[in-house]
Design a protein around this motif. Structure first.
Motif, mmCIF file in Angstrom:
data_model
loop_
_atom_site.group_PDB
_atom_site.id
_atom_site.type_symbol
_atom_site.label_atom_id
_atom_site.label_comp_id
_atom_site.label_asym_id
_atom_site.label_seq_id
_atom_site.Cartn_x
_atom_site.Cartn_y
_atom_site.Cartn_z
ATOM 1 N N GLN A 1 55.465 38.083 30.186
ATOM 2 C CA GLN A 1 55.074 38.912 29.050
ATOM 3 C C GLN A 1 53.613 39.341 29.125
ATOM 4 O O GLN A 1 53.266 40.472 28.793
ATOM 5 N N TRP A 2 52.761 38.430 29.572
ATOM 6 C CA TRP A 2 51.325 38.716 29.611
ATOM 7 C C TRP A 2 50.816 38.905 31.037
ATOM 8 O O TRP A 2 49.618 38.910 31.275
ATOM 9 N N GLY A 3 51.732 39.032 31.980
ATOM 10 C CA GLY A 3 51.319 39.143 33.362
ATOM 11 C C GLY A 3 50.894 37.791 33.910
ATOM 12 O O GLY A 3 51.078 36.750 33.272
ATOM 13 N N ILE A 4 50.323 37.800 35.096
ATOM 14 C CA ILE A 4 49.827 36.566 35.710
ATOM 15 C C ILE A 4 48.379 36.767 36.149
ATOM 16 O O ILE A 4 47.905 37.887 36.289
ATOM 17 N N LYS A 5 47.701 35.645 36.350
ATOM 18 C CA LYS A 5 46.337 35.665 36.843
ATOM 19 C C LYS A 5 46.242 34.755 38.065
ATOM 20 O O LYS A 5 47.029 33.822 38.221
ATOM 21 N N ILE A 6 45.289 35.056 38.941
ATOM 22 C CA ILE A 6 45.009 34.189 40.079
ATOM 23 C C ILE A 6 43.594 33.641 39.886
ATOM 24 O O ILE A 6 42.609 34.389 39.946
ATOM 25 N N LEU A 7 43.512 32.355 39.630
ATOM 26 C CA LEU A 7 42.230 31.727 39.339
ATOM 27 C C LEU A 7 41.524 31.318 40.629
ATOM 28 O O LEU A 7 42.156 30.838 41.579
ATOM 29 N N VAL A 8 40.218 31.518 40.665
ATOM 30 C CA VAL A 8 39.388 31.050 41.768
ATOM 31 C C VAL A 8 38.785 29.715 41.352
ATOM 32 O O VAL A 8 38.120 29.616 40.325
ATOM 33 N N ASN A 9 39.087 28.677 42.125
ATOM 34 C CA ASN A 9 38.590 27.330 41.832
ATOM 35 C C ASN A 9 38.994 26.844 40.440
ATOM 36 O O ASN A 9 38.255 26.099 39.779
ATOM 37 N N GLY A 10 40.152 27.292 39.958
ATOM 38 C CA GLY A 10 40.651 26.859 38.658
ATOM 39 C C GLY A 10 39.812 27.308 37.481
ATOM 40 O O GLY A 10 39.908 26.753 36.385
ATOM 41 N N ASP A 11 39.011 28.336 37.679
ATOM 42 C CA ASP A 11 38.049 28.792 36.680
ATOM 43 C C ASP A 11 38.614 29.967 35.894
ATOM 44 O O ASP A 11 38.902 31.029 36.463
ATOM 45 N N TYR B 1 37.548 39.451 38.113
ATOM 46 C CA TYR B 1 36.837 39.404 36.836
ATOM 47 C C TYR B 1 35.986 38.140 36.727
ATOM 48 O O TYR B 1 36.348 37.082 37.242
ATOM 49 N N ARG B 2 34.871 38.274 36.019
ATOM 50 C CA ARG B 2 34.019 37.135 35.682
ATOM 51 C C ARG B 2 33.930 36.970 34.175
ATOM 52 O O ARG B 2 33.038 36.310 33.659
ATOM 53 N N ALA B 3 34.851 37.602 33.456
ATOM 54 C CA ALA B 3 34.931 37.492 32.000
ATOM 55 C C ALA B 3 36.394 37.678 31.607
ATOM 56 O O ALA B 3 37.233 38.006 32.445
ATOM 57 N N ASP B 4 36.719 37.488 30.337
ATOM 58 C CA ASP B 4 38.102 37.580 29.879
ATOM 59 C C ASP B 4 38.687 38.964 30.138
ATOM 60 O O ASP B 4 38.029 39.981 29.910
ATOM 61 N N ALA B 5 39.920 39.004 30.632
ATOM 62 C CA ALA B 5 40.619 40.260 30.901
ATOM 63 C C ALA B 5 42.103 39.956 31.053
ATOM 64 O O ALA B 5 42.519 38.796 31.125
ATOM 65 N N SER B 6 42.916 41.010 31.102
ATOM 66 C CA SER B 6 44.362 40.861 31.193
ATOM 67 C C SER B 6 44.791 40.469 32.603
ATOM 68 O O SER B 6 44.117 40.765 33.589
ATOM 69 N N GLY B 7 45.938 39.811 32.680
ATOM 70 C CA GLY B 7 46.534 39.523 33.970
ATOM 71 C C GLY B 7 47.204 40.772 34.519
ATOM 72 O O GLY B 7 47.345 41.777 33.820
ATOM 73 N N PHE B 8 47.627 40.726 35.792
ATOM 74 C CA PHE B 8 48.308 41.888 36.345
ATOM 75 C C PHE B 8 49.820 41.735 36.174
ATOM 76 O O PHE B 8 50.345 40.617 36.129
ATOM 77 N N PRO B 9 50.545 42.842 36.062
ATOM 78 C CA PRO B 9 51.980 42.803 35.728
ATOM 79 C C PRO B 9 52.789 42.000 36.747
ATOM 80 O O PRO B 9 52.529 42.050 37.954
ATOM 81 N N TYR B 10 53.771 41.285 36.225
ATOM 82 C CA TYR B 10 54.692 40.558 37.100
ATOM 83 C C TYR B 10 56.083 40.589 36.454
ATOM 84 O O TYR B 10 56.465 39.670 35.722
#
Length: 360
Positions: free
Chosen positions: A301-311, A328-337
């Motif tokens: 529903q909200w897409g997915i994110k890929i975290l760098v170093n769990g951050d 991104y280095r600040a809050d933003a949307s995930g990419f569609p999946y």
């Protein structure tokens, strides 16, 4: 073949009508235009590999013959204007005209730079050969059916201009190879990118993939200035004491650079309860990509994110177009999946101009 389409009576002056077969009546005389036919299109090559080294040289010339217009009654045929448009398409049937250009002569020439700009605007991938289809449309007037030339197929291999992505290239200590690059996507003098190197790796950052590059950055020639950029002839080489996968940043305005060790990349979303470490990506050194297996029971529903170093403040999210993701280095949307079931997510970070992903 002579064909009279219509008669136009002359009162005061002759109206030259742009139609395939034209007739004008003056003092009882009928003026007829003939010679409007399908253009015969040819090109100087059927395959062109574009090069920035030849940017101002001729890459392609298109030539055509639209027939010779003639008027009866002694009138000058030059007064009959044929409107000519060169059309480009990505398919031979010209389902869609991708680009068109009106011309006032019987030829059209492109330098390597201009034809490269056209190819990139059509979405062609740099360093890949892609077919481009060309034809000529000739028209006399809106109420006359246009004529179309034969269709030519031209294989085009474009290049990525150095200035277009504004890269800095990572050069080996002896300038024998340029394995990685950083990019200033905003063209503001701040560059970043991902590299994989050995511990105590020595390198330079160059404006071109050449030992003769106009600008070559090393470190400031004084102890304690490892992260200070210096382009003078007395520069030392740059180096990193960290081996493995690194995220590099370089600011040529402040003349500084930095490195972050990438200890992990992990996928997070509804499918794993937004866990920071449940779905790690694995690095494939042979392909220079990261991969992970993802199993979902419904579209994210909200897409997915890929975290760098769990951050949560350092991740890949929504990109400018399908197949791209943004760092991104600040809050933003995930990419569609939208995929359901078990699929392999592949993340390609080799070109910092556009971070890409695919799902198989």
């Amino acid at each position: 073949m002579m064909k009279t389409i219509e008669k136009i009576y002359r009162a005061g002056r002759l109206f030259t009508c742009a139609i395939a077969a034209m007739a004008c009546e003056k003092s009882g005389d009928v003026v007829v235009a003939t010679g409007f036919s399908d253009a015969e299109l040819s090109a100087t090559t059927e395959s062109v590999v574009l090069s920035e080294d030849q940017k101002d040289e001729l890459a392609l010339q298109l030539l055509w013959n639209t027939g010779e217009m003639q008027l009866t009654g002694g009138y000058d045929a030059k007064s009959v204007a044929i409107k000519t448009t060169v059309q480009f398409s990505l398919d031979e049937a010209f389902t869609t005209v991708a680009r068109s250009q009106e011309v006032g002569s019987a030829s059209l020439s492109y330098t390597h730079t201009k034809f490269n700009e056209l190819a990139l605007a059509l979405g062609f991938e740099p360093d890949e050969s892609t077919p481009l289809y060309v034809r000529v449309l000739s028209q006399l007037a809106a109420n006359v059916a246009p004529k179309y030339s034969n269709v030519l197929r031209i294989a085009v291999t474009p290049y990525l201009p150095l200035g277009a992505a504004d890269y800095l290239f990572m050069a080996t200590n002896d300038f024998s190879a340029f394995p990685w690059k950083l990019c200033s996507r905003e063209e503001d003098g701040r560059y970043d990118g991902f590299v994989r190197v050995d511990q105590w790796y020595n390198f330079y950052l160059t404006s071109e993939e050449s030992a003769a590059a106009e600008t070559i950055y090393g470190s400031y020639p004084e102890d304690g200035n490892q992260y200070r950029l210096h382009a003078g002839a007395d520069r030392w080489n740059l180096w990193t004491s960290n081996g493995g996968y690194l995220y590099l940043q370089a600011d040529v305005n402040a003349l500084t650079w930095s490195e972050t060790v990438v200890q992990s990349l992990s996928v997070t979303g509804d499918f794993n309860g937004w866990s920071t470490d449940a779905t790690p990506l694995t690095y494939d050194s042979g392909r220079n990509v990261w991969t992970a297996s993802i199993t979902t029971t419904e579209a994210e529903q909200w897409g997915i994110k890929i975290l760098v170093n769990g951050d949560w403040g350092f991740f890949f999210g929504a990109g400018p177009e399908e197949g791209q993701c943004t760092l991104y280095r600040a809050d933003a949307s995930g990419f569609p999946y939208p995929h359901v079931g078990t699929h392999t997510l592949t993340l390609d970070l080799s070109d910092p101009k556009a971070f890409r992903y695919t799902v198989d």
